[in-house]
Scaffold this motif. Sequence first.
Motif, PDB file in Angstrom:
ATOM      1  N   ILE A 178      42.793  38.449  -3.047  1.00 17.32           N
ATOM      2  CA  ILE A 178      42.014  39.025  -4.149  1.00 17.32           C
ATOM      3  C   ILE A 178      40.542  38.911  -3.793  1.00 17.32           C
ATOM      4  O   ILE A 178      40.151  38.200  -2.874  1.00 17.32           O
ATOM      5  CB  ILE A 178      42.282  38.272  -5.474  1.00 17.32           C
ATOM      6  N   ARG A 179      39.717  39.631  -4.547  1.00 16.63           N
ATOM      7  CA  ARG A 179      38.271  39.495  -4.412  1.00 16.63           C
ATOM      8  C   ARG A 179      37.785  38.497  -5.453  1.00 16.63           C
ATOM      9  O   ARG A 179      38.381  38.352  -6.527  1.00 16.63           O
ATOM     10  CB  ARG A 179      37.587  40.846  -4.591  1.00 16.63           C
ATOM     11  N   LEU A 180      36.694  37.822  -5.159  1.00 15.11           N
ATOM     12  CA  LEU A 180      36.189  36.783  -6.054  1.00 15.11           C
ATOM     13  C   LEU A 180      35.884  37.341  -7.442  1.00 15.11           C
ATOM     14  O   LEU A 180      36.129  36.685  -8.464  1.00 15.11           O
ATOM     15  CB  LEU A 180      34.935  36.142  -5.453  1.00 15.11           C
ATOM     16  N   ALA A 181      35.370  38.568  -7.491  1.00 10.17           N
ATOM     17  CA  ALA A 181      35.000  39.180  -8.774  1.00 10.17           C
ATOM     18  C   ALA A 181      36.198  39.342  -9.697  1.00 10.17           C
ATOM     19  O   ALA A 181      36.039  39.417 -10.930  1.00 10.17           O
ATOM     20  CB  ALA A 181      34.326  40.534  -8.528  1.00 10.17           C
ATOM     21  N   GLU A 182      37.399  39.373  -9.135  1.00  9.41           N
ATOM     22  CA  GLU A 182      38.598  39.554  -9.957  1.00  9.41           C
ATOM     23  C   GLU A 182      38.929  38.312 -10.775  1.00  9.41           C
ATOM     24  O   GLU A 182      39.815  38.345 -11.639  1.00  9.41           O
ATOM     25  CB  GLU A 182      39.786  39.932  -9.074  1.00  9.41           C
ATOM     26  N   LEU A 183      38.216  37.214 -10.517  1.00 12.51           N
ATOM     27  CA  LEU A 183      38.425  36.009 -11.318  1.00 12.51           C
ATOM     28  C   LEU A 183      37.619  36.040 -12.614  1.00 12.51           C
ATOM     29  O   LEU A 183      37.766  35.142 -13.458  1.00 12.51           O
ATOM     30  CB  LEU A 183      38.035  34.768 -10.509  1.00 12.51           C
ATOM     31  N   GLN A 184      36.776  37.052 -12.797  1.00  7.43           N
ATOM     32  CA  GLN A 184      36.001  37.168 -14.021  1.00  7.43           C
ATOM     33  C   GLN A 184      36.927  37.215 -15.236  1.00  7.43           C
ATOM     34  O   GLN A 184      37.817  38.058 -15.329  1.00  7.43           O
ATOM     35  CB  GLN A 184      35.149  38.443 -13.975  1.00  7.43           C
ATOM     36  N   GLY A 185      36.732  36.273 -16.145  1.00  2.00           N
ATOM     37  CA  GLY A 185      37.513  36.249 -17.377  1.00  2.00           C
ATOM     38  C   GLY A 185      38.928  35.738 -17.221  1.00  2.00           C
ATOM     39  O   GLY A 185      39.661  35.646 -18.223  1.00  2.00           O
ATOM     40  N   GLU A 186      39.353  35.385 -16.014  1.00  2.00           N
ATOM     41  CA  GLU A 186      40.719  34.902 -15.809  1.00  2.00           C
ATOM     42  C   GLU A 186      40.891  33.511 -16.416  1.00  2.00           C
ATOM     43  O   GLU A 186      40.010  32.657 -16.312  1.00  2.00           O
ATOM     44  CB  GLU A 186      41.059  34.843 -14.312  1.00  2.00           C
ATOM     45  N   GLY A 245      56.642  26.472  -3.940  1.00  2.00           N
ATOM     46  CA  GLY A 245      57.764  26.127  -4.795  1.00  2.00           C
ATOM     47  C   GLY A 245      58.157  27.317  -5.653  1.00  2.00           C
ATOM     48  O   GLY A 245      57.411  28.307  -5.743  1.00  2.00           O
ATOM     49  N   PRO A 246      59.316  27.249  -6.279  1.00  2.00           N
ATOM     50  CA  PRO A 246      59.777  28.331  -7.147  1.00  2.00           C
ATOM     51  C   PRO A 246      58.759  28.606  -8.262  1.00  2.00           C
ATOM     52  O   PRO A 246      58.230  27.683  -8.876  1.00  2.00           O
ATOM     53  CB  PRO A 246      61.087  27.791  -7.724  1.00  2.00           C
ATOM     54  N   GLY A 247      58.486  29.872  -8.491  1.00  2.00           N
ATOM     55  CA  GLY A 247      57.587  30.241  -9.574  1.00  2.00           C
ATOM     56  C   GLY A 247      56.115  30.155  -9.232  1.00  2.00           C
ATOM     57  O   GLY A 247      55.264  30.335 -10.114  1.00  2.00           O
ATOM     58  N   LEU A 248      55.758  29.877  -7.968  1.00  2.00           N
ATOM     59  CA  LEU A 248      54.361  29.748  -7.570  1.00  2.00           C
ATOM     60  C   LEU A 248      54.037  30.737  -6.456  1.00  2.00           C
ATOM     61  O   LEU A 248      54.884  31.051  -5.608  1.00  2.00           O
ATOM     62  CB  LEU A 248      54.055  28.326  -7.088  1.00  2.00           C
ATOM     63  N   HIS A 249      52.801  31.218  -6.462  1.00  2.00           N
ATOM     64  CA  HIS A 249      52.372  32.183  -5.438  1.00  2.00           C
ATOM     65  C   HIS A 249      50.925  31.879  -5.060  1.00  2.00           C
ATOM     66  O   HIS A 249      50.076  31.642  -5.936  1.00  2.00           O
ATOM     67  CB  HIS A 249      52.483  33.615  -5.993  1.00  2.00           C
ATOM     68  N   LEU A 250      50.632  31.882  -3.765  1.00  2.00           N
ATOM     69  CA  LEU A 250      49.292  31.584  -3.260  1.00  2.00           C
ATOM     70  C   LEU A 250      48.639  32.853  -2.728  1.00  2.00           C
ATOM     71  O   LEU A 250      49.252  33.601  -1.952  1.00  2.00           O
ATOM     72  CB  LEU A 250      49.358  30.548  -2.139  1.00  2.00           C
ATOM     73  N   VAL A 251      47.417  33.106  -3.163  1.00  2.00           N
ATOM     74  CA  VAL A 251      46.656  34.245  -2.648  1.00  2.00           C
ATOM     75  C   VAL A 251      45.333  33.737  -2.083  1.00  2.00           C
ATOM     76  O   VAL A 251      44.784  32.738  -2.548  1.00  2.00           O
ATOM     77  CB  VAL A 251      46.378  35.309  -3.736  1.00  2.00           C
ATOM     78  N   SER A 252      44.825  34.438  -1.086  1.00  2.00           N
ATOM     79  CA  SER A 252      43.542  34.070  -0.499  1.00  2.00           C
ATOM     80  C   SER A 252      42.424  34.852  -1.179  1.00  2.00           C
ATOM     81  O   SER A 252      42.660  35.875  -1.831  1.00  2.00           O
ATOM     82  CB  SER A 252      43.540  34.360   1.004  1.00  2.00           C
ATOM     83  N   VAL A 253      41.194  34.346  -1.021  1.00  2.00           N
ATOM     84  CA  VAL A 253      40.020  35.049  -1.530  1.00  2.00           C
ATOM     85  C   VAL A 253      39.380  35.745  -0.338  1.00  2.00           C
ATOM     86  O   VAL A 253      38.893  35.081   0.587  1.00  2.00           O
ATOM     87  CB  VAL A 253      39.035  34.074  -2.194  1.00  2.00           C
ATOM     88  N   SER A 254      39.391  37.069  -0.345  1.00  2.00           N
ATOM     89  CA  SER A 254      39.041  37.823   0.858  1.00  2.00           C
ATOM     90  C   SER A 254      37.550  37.953   1.116  1.00  2.00           C
ATOM     91  O   SER A 254      37.136  38.144   2.261  1.00  2.00           O
ATOM     92  CB  SER A 254      39.656  39.229   0.778  1.00  2.00           C
ATOM     93  N   ASP A 255      36.723  37.858   0.087  1.00  2.00           N
ATOM     94  CA  ASP A 255      35.307  38.182   0.276  1.00  2.00           C
ATOM     95  C   ASP A 255      34.391  36.975   0.051  1.00  2.00           C
ATOM     96  O   ASP A 255      33.201  37.144  -0.249  1.00  2.00           O
ATOM     97  CB  ASP A 255      34.908  39.320  -0.660  1.00  2.00           C
ATOM     98  N   ALA A 256      34.912  35.753   0.178  1.00  2.00           N
ATOM     99  CA  ALA A 256      34.075  34.560   0.011  1.00  2.00           C
ATOM    100  C   ALA A 256      34.578  33.453   0.918  1.00  2.00           C
ATOM    101  O   ALA A 256      35.788  33.297   1.104  1.00  2.00           O
ATOM    102  CB  ALA A 256      34.082  34.103  -1.452  1.00  2.00           C
TER     103      ALA A 256
END
Length: 301
Positions: A178-186, A245-256
């Motif tokens: 994801i991009r860092l800006a997508e964390l806005q309001g999350e 683990g079950p029910g968990l997913h890891l994503v990287s931050v592409s632009d930071a």
Amino acid sequence: MRLTQLRSFYAVARMGSFTKAAEHLHVSQPTITTQVRFLEESYKVELFHRSGRRVQLTQLGEQLMQLAQNIFSLEGDAVSLLRDAGELRTGQLRVAAVGPYHVTKMLADFSQHYPAIKVSVSTGNSQDVLDRLLDYRADVGVLAQLVKDDRFLSVPFSRHPVGIFTSSEHRFARRRSIRLAELQGERMILREQGSTTRKALELALHKAGVEPEVVMEISSREVIREAVSQDIGIAAVSTVEFVPGPGLHLVSVSDADIYTYAHVLCLAERRSARMVHAFFETVSPPADAAPRAARKKVAKR
């Protein structure tokens, strides 16, 4: 009584002769005679029956012989212990770390070089690690941050990217990055104040002007995992600490560039201690860590 006097007595008792005792200890015979005579005259006792060049232990001499044998046996054990410890054939290394993830590779490297050394590891927060070093309850420490304190010597070991993990129900779960800006309001769950992962994330968010909605602050990694799995919010994690683990997913931050770092440290006054020195020299950083030349430069401060 001096140990040299007892040693002279013991040599005569073992060799059965003042002459042979002198040869064994590489000293003159008068020296041996004087040492033994001093013992007898000081305590007003007789340790040997003398008949010409022959000597025989008295009853008291035989008792002293047993005690002397025990003393010099223990002395030999002490010498062996010190020699083995100095050559790292025995001993214990006490490590204090903020978590098991950063220290595992270091311990593997050290144990490969010094398999006879026992290693004990205690974990806690950063202050716990520093306190253990200051109280001499730990020989080396492993922190996820640089300590700017002249009492400590700190050497960079490795760095690890920070990612975001979510529940499998979250919209990010279908993404690899994801991009860092997508964390806005999350809705976001943060570690406690002082967490290096939190500091790294907040610095990146501040620079980018991004403000997530913080819904919880939790100090326990396990509780955060449970909260994320129930889709209460998402959380940041150093990728080396993420446990799939079950029910968990890891994503990287592409632009930071968001990283946590592992630093090895000890009390500056103990840097030359044999065990500590060996640990610093043995642990080898991964390819993405600070180059060894930089580590040696710091180590010579």
